[in-house]
Design an enzyme around this catalytic site. Sequence first.
Site, PDB file in Angstrom:
ATOM      1  N   SER A   1       4.474   2.698   7.877  1.00  0.00           N
ATOM      2  CA  SER A   1       4.171   1.530   7.048  1.00  0.00           C
ATOM      3  C   SER A   1       5.380   1.134   6.228  1.00  0.00           C
ATOM      4  O   SER A   1       6.021   1.964   5.587  1.00  0.00           O
ATOM      5  CB  SER A   1       3.007   1.827   6.105  1.00  0.00           C
ATOM      6  OG  SER A   1       1.810   1.913   6.814  1.00  0.00           O
TER       7      SER A   1
ATOM      8  N   ASP B   1       0.256  -7.627   1.704  1.00  0.00           N
ATOM      9  CA  ASP B   1       0.572  -6.198   1.713  1.00  0.00           C
ATOM     10  C   ASP B   1       2.082  -5.964   1.712  1.00  0.00           C
ATOM     11  O   ASP B   1       2.597  -5.104   2.401  1.00  0.00           O
ATOM     12  CB  ASP B   1      -0.080  -5.476   2.898  1.00  0.00           C
ATOM     13  CG  ASP B   1      -0.004  -3.965   2.761  1.00  0.00           C
ATOM     14  OD1 ASP B   1       0.103  -3.457   1.625  1.00  0.00           O
ATOM     15  OD2 ASP B   1      -0.026  -3.284   3.805  1.00  0.00           O
TER      16      ASP B   1
ATOM     17  N   HIS C   1       0.809  -1.218   0.000  1.00  0.00           N
ATOM     18  CA  HIS C   1       0.000   0.000   0.000  1.00  0.00           C
ATOM     19  C   HIS C   1       0.848   1.277   0.000  1.00  0.00           C
ATOM     20  O   HIS C   1       0.361   2.338  -0.346  1.00  0.00           O
ATOM     21  CB  HIS C   1      -1.017   0.005   1.155  1.00  0.00           C
ATOM     22  CG  HIS C   1      -0.462   0.302   2.502  1.00  0.00           C
ATOM     23  ND1 HIS C   1      -0.119  -0.690   3.401  1.00  0.00           N
ATOM     24  CD2 HIS C   1      -0.196   1.474   3.125  1.00  0.00           C
ATOM     25  CE1 HIS C   1       0.324  -0.130   4.513  1.00  0.00           C
ATOM     26  NE2 HIS C   1       0.300   1.189   4.370  1.00  0.00           N
TER      27      HIS C   1
END
Length: 175
Positions: A156, A78, A42
């Site tokens: 992230s 992810d 992402h």
Amino acid sequence: PAVVSIITESVGQNFFRQSFPQRGAGSGIVFTADGYVLTNNHVVANANSITVILPVSPAFPEGASLPGKVVGTDRITDLAVVKVDAEKWPTISFGDSEKLQPGEWVVAIGNAEDLPGGPTVTQGIVSAVGRSITTSDGITRNELIQTDAAINPGNSGGPLVNMAGEVVGINSAIL
């Protein structure tokens, strides 16, 4: 020094379907000295350009900023791999996340809030292992590590590290 910032640029559309530039920020870890970087899917999904920034360190007193190219992605886990043309970049080693137990200390490292000055570091404990969550796009992610270490936007793709300095997870979700 193997924790990098990742800056992305893409094109979005507003309510009136007008295009406008979007900037994103995340983190990653260098896992091979020739410039392969692990991050979250992402972080780099839909990016038109990717810049990988290695922080200032004894090995790189000037830091480094290079264009990156996505070479692999997996929406289900992810995860994504980005490649930069580099040599002799610092790397980080991986530990065995299956050996983690609730109560163990961990450190989350990343490009929190895209603030200048290099990566940020927070500490916490493993709250639980084997967690599952369903994301807003309907993907169920399994075998996750829950921690109380503060994770912020921009973290992230950064590592969750055990007390031996080994990567045991990738910071990817905030609930």
